[in-house]
Design a protein around this motif. Structure first.
Motif, PDB file in Angstrom:
ATOM      1  N   THR A 121      30.536  52.583  45.514  1.00  0.00           N
ATOM      2  CA  THR A 121      30.957  51.193  45.617  1.00  0.00           C
ATOM      3  C   THR A 121      31.261  50.616  44.234  1.00  0.00           C
ATOM      4  O   THR A 121      30.514  50.816  43.284  1.00  0.00           O
ATOM      5  CB  THR A 121      29.867  50.353  46.295  1.00  0.00           C
ATOM      6  OG1 THR A 121      29.754  50.764  47.661  1.00  0.00           O
ATOM      7  CG2 THR A 121      30.205  48.863  46.245  1.00  0.00           C
ATOM      8  N   LYS A 122      32.353  49.912  44.143  1.00  0.00           N
ATOM      9  CA  LYS A 122      32.687  49.187  42.915  1.00  0.00           C
ATOM     10  C   LYS A 122      32.550  47.697  43.194  1.00  0.00           C
ATOM     11  O   LYS A 122      32.762  47.249  44.320  1.00  0.00           O
ATOM     12  CB  LYS A 122      34.116  49.514  42.471  1.00  0.00           C
ATOM     13  CG  LYS A 122      34.305  50.952  42.023  1.00  0.00           C
ATOM     14  CD  LYS A 122      35.725  51.195  41.559  1.00  0.00           C
ATOM     15  CE  LYS A 122      35.899  52.639  41.103  1.00  0.00           C
ATOM     16  NZ  LYS A 122      35.206  52.933  39.852  1.00  0.00           N
ATOM     17  N   PHE A 123      32.213  46.937  42.150  1.00  0.00           N
ATOM     18  CA  PHE A 123      32.091  45.504  42.379  1.00  0.00           C
ATOM     19  C   PHE A 123      32.500  44.708  41.152  1.00  0.00           C
ATOM     20  O   PHE A 123      32.528  45.210  40.031  1.00  0.00           O
ATOM     21  CB  PHE A 123      30.663  45.136  42.802  1.00  0.00           C
ATOM     22  CG  PHE A 123      29.614  45.338  41.735  1.00  0.00           C
ATOM     23  CD1 PHE A 123      29.296  44.299  40.861  1.00  0.00           C
ATOM     24  CD2 PHE A 123      28.937  46.532  41.624  1.00  0.00           C
ATOM     25  CE1 PHE A 123      28.324  44.465  39.894  1.00  0.00           C
ATOM     26  CE2 PHE A 123      27.960  46.710  40.658  1.00  0.00           C
ATOM     27  CZ  PHE A 123      27.649  45.672  39.788  1.00  0.00           C
ATOM     28  N   ASP A 124      32.857  43.470  41.401  1.00  0.00           N
ATOM     29  CA  ASP A 124      33.210  42.508  40.369  1.00  0.00           C
ATOM     30  C   ASP A 124      32.381  41.248  40.585  1.00  0.00           C
ATOM     31  O   ASP A 124      31.994  40.930  41.713  1.00  0.00           O
ATOM     32  CB  ASP A 124      34.696  42.117  40.453  1.00  0.00           C
ATOM     33  CG  ASP A 124      35.633  43.285  40.257  1.00  0.00           C
ATOM     34  OD1 ASP A 124      36.202  43.385  39.174  1.00  0.00           O
ATOM     35  OD2 ASP A 124      35.804  44.079  41.197  1.00  0.00           O
ATOM     36  N   ASN A 146      37.186  45.477  51.458  1.00  0.00           N
ATOM     37  CA  ASN A 146      36.671  44.439  50.566  1.00  0.00           C
ATOM     38  C   ASN A 146      35.597  43.609  51.259  1.00  0.00           C
ATOM     39  O   ASN A 146      35.670  43.348  52.463  1.00  0.00           O
ATOM     40  CB  ASN A 146      37.801  43.519  50.098  1.00  0.00           C
ATOM     41  CG  ASN A 146      38.832  44.255  49.270  1.00  0.00           C
ATOM     42  OD1 ASN A 146      38.488  45.118  48.468  1.00  0.00           O
ATOM     43  ND2 ASN A 146      40.108  43.933  49.453  1.00  0.00           N
ATOM     44  N   ALA A 147      34.605  43.227  50.485  1.00  0.00           N
ATOM     45  CA  ALA A 147      33.557  42.331  50.969  1.00  0.00           C
ATOM     46  C   ALA A 147      33.243  41.341  49.861  1.00  0.00           C
ATOM     47  O   ALA A 147      33.378  41.656  48.674  1.00  0.00           O
ATOM     48  CB  ALA A 147      32.310  43.116  51.371  1.00  0.00           C
ATOM     49  N   VAL A 202      32.552  45.459  36.903  1.00  0.00           N
ATOM     50  CA  VAL A 202      31.300  46.078  36.520  1.00  0.00           C
ATOM     51  C   VAL A 202      31.365  47.590  36.579  1.00  0.00           C
ATOM     52  O   VAL A 202      30.966  48.284  35.666  1.00  0.00           O
ATOM     53  CB  VAL A 202      30.160  45.554  37.411  1.00  0.00           C
ATOM     54  CG1 VAL A 202      28.860  46.233  37.051  1.00  0.00           C
ATOM     55  CG2 VAL A 202      30.039  44.054  37.234  1.00  0.00           C
ATOM     56  N   GLY A 203      31.857  48.149  37.637  1.00  0.00           N
ATOM     57  CA  GLY A 203      31.898  49.602  37.718  1.00  0.00           C
ATOM     58  C   GLY A 203      31.526  50.092  39.088  1.00  0.00           C
ATOM     59  O   GLY A 203      31.708  49.393  40.077  1.00  0.00           O
ATOM     60  N   GLU A 204      31.013  51.291  39.149  1.00  0.00           N
ATOM     61  CA  GLU A 204      30.660  51.879  40.432  1.00  0.00           C
ATOM     62  C   GLU A 204      29.260  52.467  40.363  1.00  0.00           C
ATOM     63  O   GLU A 204      28.747  52.787  39.305  1.00  0.00           O
ATOM     64  CB  GLU A 204      31.657  52.963  40.830  1.00  0.00           C
ATOM     65  CG  GLU A 204      31.617  54.200  39.966  1.00  0.00           C
ATOM     66  CD  GLU A 204      32.559  55.268  40.476  1.00  0.00           C
ATOM     67  OE1 GLU A 204      32.485  55.575  41.670  1.00  0.00           O
ATOM     68  OE2 GLU A 204      33.362  55.773  39.690  1.00  0.00           O
ATOM     69  N   LEU A 261      32.973  43.112  46.405  1.00  0.00           N
ATOM     70  CA  LEU A 261      32.732  44.552  46.473  1.00  0.00           C
ATOM     71  C   LEU A 261      33.936  45.262  47.066  1.00  0.00           C
ATOM     72  O   LEU A 261      34.613  44.724  47.958  1.00  0.00           O
ATOM     73  CB  LEU A 261      31.500  44.860  47.320  1.00  0.00           C
ATOM     74  CG  LEU A 261      30.179  44.238  46.859  1.00  0.00           C
ATOM     75  CD1 LEU A 261      29.895  42.979  47.687  1.00  0.00           C
ATOM     76  CD2 LEU A 261      29.042  45.228  46.977  1.00  0.00           C
ATOM     77  N   THR A 262      34.203  46.458  46.567  1.00  0.00           N
ATOM     78  CA  THR A 262      35.209  47.339  47.150  1.00  0.00           C
ATOM     79  C   THR A 262      34.495  48.566  47.674  1.00  0.00           C
ATOM     80  O   THR A 262      33.952  49.368  46.907  1.00  0.00           O
ATOM     81  CB  THR A 262      36.271  47.744  46.109  1.00  0.00           C
ATOM     82  OG1 THR A 262      36.872  46.570  45.565  1.00  0.00           O
ATOM     83  CG2 THR A 262      37.346  48.591  46.752  1.00  0.00           C
ATOM     84  N   LEU A 263      34.473  48.695  48.993  1.00  0.00           N
ATOM     85  CA  LEU A 263      33.729  49.772  49.656  1.00  0.00           C
ATOM     86  C   LEU A 263      34.685  50.864  50.116  1.00  0.00           C
ATOM     87  O   LEU A 263      35.800  50.584  50.559  1.00  0.00           O
ATOM     88  CB  LEU A 263      32.973  49.209  50.864  1.00  0.00           C
ATOM     89  CG  LEU A 263      32.160  47.932  50.630  1.00  0.00           C
ATOM     90  CD1 LEU A 263      31.644  47.394  51.955  1.00  0.00           C
ATOM     91  CD2 LEU A 263      31.007  48.202  49.680  1.00  0.00           C
TER      92      LEU A 263
END
Length: 620
Positions: free
Chosen positions: A508-511, A477-478, A521-523, A458-460
């Protein structure tokens, strides 16, 4: 002699630049600049990113009359760059301005510009790149030249050195300050004129230049007689008709006529050349590109962004019940700038199976038109597709076959590489959800791979909490290891849950990644908040103002888009036209369901979100 030298240099620069543009190639998808390419070219219509809303029209400012956002964006880029040094390699366009608010960076323009840019700041679009994008967007909105935008700028983590040019500086100081950033005296004159063709001076910021109360109604004096990007700043100066507050007026007594001081640095030779409209536009294209390409040592910029002729969008593989089939959905965006949309008869995907073969038979997928979009200079049509593929044979790449009404065809093969699709790690959208702030992500991993679990990365966005009011968040980042839940057909199913702060749920964006495979994936956007976003973005053709009713043809289009959503069908049942509140609801649902503003995320229960939106609308 100086004038002749400048003309020769301008001619050479134009030839070199035109040659560079012709030599550019369309990027291979996916590319590191994909996010910025969307922001740059999708201004209005379907899938519009809306970055240009704040500067459309050129004279607009959401802060009211007496402000011009396009000019503020241009000034922001200059102030961010101006303290850089080509001698030390420190500074330049690096977004250090966020740590330098106040002091020599006078006025609210910088804080507001960074606030405008912050929603577009992600791990795939640095703040420094967004500041550069602001130059392209603001200048083009005002009728100026296309400023090429390269990407790859790296954001600073602290304030840079001092050294912003100030109106009271001597010519000697100006020349040295510009020379430090790589600009000669001739270039200093040119970039100053280019930067001062839009905008003006506020009495509240510079009372020794514009006396408070002397320029009603807003105590604001424009640099020239127009509010567009043109050569008037130069031609009016040369003709002795300038009203530029940095050349005449109150600046004379206070010794702050910086434009006059700079323009006269070579005996008015360069500024006289710039009075010609064509020369002004071509020179400003070169100078503004140079301005935004002053970057810290070690930063390597990409080639300039150019629009894809064909670009996949929101492409998604999903494992279906039983595991024997995959759902393959998405869109392809086709550029229609040169070849009009009316000339396109059909768009098809021609694909290869996961081993690179053609065991799929015809291996073609048809599409239907989903919507149109436009930028300043380009137009696009989106074509959507939805099909099922056997999970055993699956898909590895596809090309796009465009058939024209003339009968001729175009095969777009992504620069010979094909458009790649990997089926090793897949997000399971139907099983993934955000309720209410707990993010659950489910992924399918081919069980032919090793037993290593995939990761949810995750990018917070986290507020930096600085006393200067910096609106730019930090990216934090998490990572969470996903846990295996079951096996379905040739896939193992994994899931992970992460508790988000309510503010993080909005952006939040995540992969999902496993080894070399990575699925962006997106936000997430809180769907309640989308209403506020819509109300600020009234340039879209699906929005209405002041209770004006939407036309039947647009209503029909909306009904087609949302035909599979029961709640909306009931609302539309006996309506020939719709009121603004219902229209807002429709747009929110479109955003949620099709990912226009909520990324590619599809909520676990769409009706819950619809109910929340209805409740909020009913309270108004």
């Amino acid at each position: 002699m100086i004038r002749y030298t400048w003309a020769v240099l301008a001619c050479i620069a134009a030839i070199l630049q035109n040659g560079a543009v012709q030599a550019q190639t369309v990027p291979t998808w996916p590319s590191s600049m994909d996010e910025l390419e969307d922001i740059m070219f999708l201004n209005t219509g379907y899938r519009a990113r809306g970055f240009s809303v704040a500067v459309t029209p050129c004279s607009f400012s959401a802060q009211g009359s007496g402000r011009i956002t396009a000019a503020e964006w241009l000034r922001t880029a200059f102030h961010d760059m101006a303290t850089g040094s080509v001698y030390t390699g420190i500074g330049g366009l690096d977004a250090s301005l966020q740590f330098e608010l106040g002091g020599d960076n006078i006025g609210p323009a910088f804080l507001q510009s960074l606030t405008n840019f912050a929603p577009f700041f992600t791990s795939r679009s640095s703040m420094a790149d967004m500041i550069a994008m602001g130059v392209y967007t603001g200048v083009r909105s005002c009728g100026g030249p296309v400023v090429p935008i390269k990407t790859g700028r790296i954001d600073a983590t602290e304030a840079g050195p001092p050294g912003v040019p100030l109106p009271e500086n001597s010519l000697y100081t100006f020349e040295n300050q510009f020379l430090r950033t790589g600009f000669s005296t001739t270039e200093m004159i040119a970039v100053t004129a280019c930067g001062h063709t839009i905008g003006g001076v506020h009495a509240s910021n510079f009372p020794m230049i514009v006396a408070p109360g002397s320029a009603p109604p807003n105590d604001y004096v424009h640099f020239d007689s127009t509010t567009v990007f043109d050569s008037k700043i130069a031609s009016e100066y040369v003709a002795g008709q300038t009203t530029d507050p940095l050349s005449v007026g109150g600046c004379v007594a206070s010794g702050r006529c910086s434009d006059a001081r700079v323009f006269a640095a070579d005996g008015n030779a360069t500024i006289t050349t710039l009075a010609d409209p064509a020369t002004f536009q071509s020179t400003c294209q070169t100078m503004l590109q140079k301005l935004i390409e002053v970057v810290p040592q070690g930063v390597v910029l990409t080639d300039p962004i150019v629009p894809y002729e064909v670009k996949p969008n929101a492409v998604q593989l999903t494992l279906l019940d039983g595991g024997s089939s995959l759902s393959f959905t998405g869109e392809v965006r086709v550029r229609t700038t040169v070849r009009a949309a009316s000339q396109i008869a059909s768009v098809q995907l021609v694909y290869k199976d996961r081993s690179g073969g053609s065991t799929c038979g015809s291996c073609s997928i048809s599409t239907t038109q989903k919507g149109t979009a436009a930028g300043f200079d380009d137009s696009f049509v989106f074509y959507g597709f939805s099909t099922q593929l056997p999970s055993i044979s699956s898909i590895s790449t596809f090309n796009v076959l465009i058939t024209l009404t003339s009968g001729s065809t175009e095969l777009h093969d992504n620069n010979g590489a094909g458009y790649p699709i990997q089926d090793t790690v897949m997000l399971q959208s139907p099983q993934s959800c955000l309720v209410p702030n707990n993010l659950t992500v489910v992924a399918a991993v081919r069980n032919t791979q090793s037993a290593t679990s995939p990761s949810l990365a995750l990018t917070l966005k986290v507020p930096q909490g600085q006393s200067n009011g910096n609106p730019v968040p930090a990216l934090q980042n998490a990572s969470v290891t996903m846990i295996r839940q079951s096996t379905v057909g040739p896939y193992n199913i994994y899931s992970a849950t992460y508790a988000l702060d309510p503010s993080q749920a909005q952006n939040t964006k995540f992969d999902v990644s496993w080894g070399k495979y990575d699925v962006f994936v997106g936000e997430f956007v809180l769907c309640d908040e989308v209403i506020l976003l819509i109300e600020r973005s009234l340039n879209d053709n699906l929005f209405v103002k002041n209770n004006v009713f939407v036309s039947n043809d647009i209503l029909d289009e909306i009904i087609v888009v949302v035909a599979n959503i029961d709640v909306v069908k009931i609302i539309f049942l006996n309506e020939a036209s719709i009121h603004i509140n219902i229209l807002l609801l429709v747009k929110v649902i479109i955003f949620i369901y099709f990912g226009t503003s909520c990324g590619t995320y599809k909520p676990c229960d769409l009706r819950l979100h619809i109910q929340r939106v209805l409740q909020r609308l009913n309270k108004r």
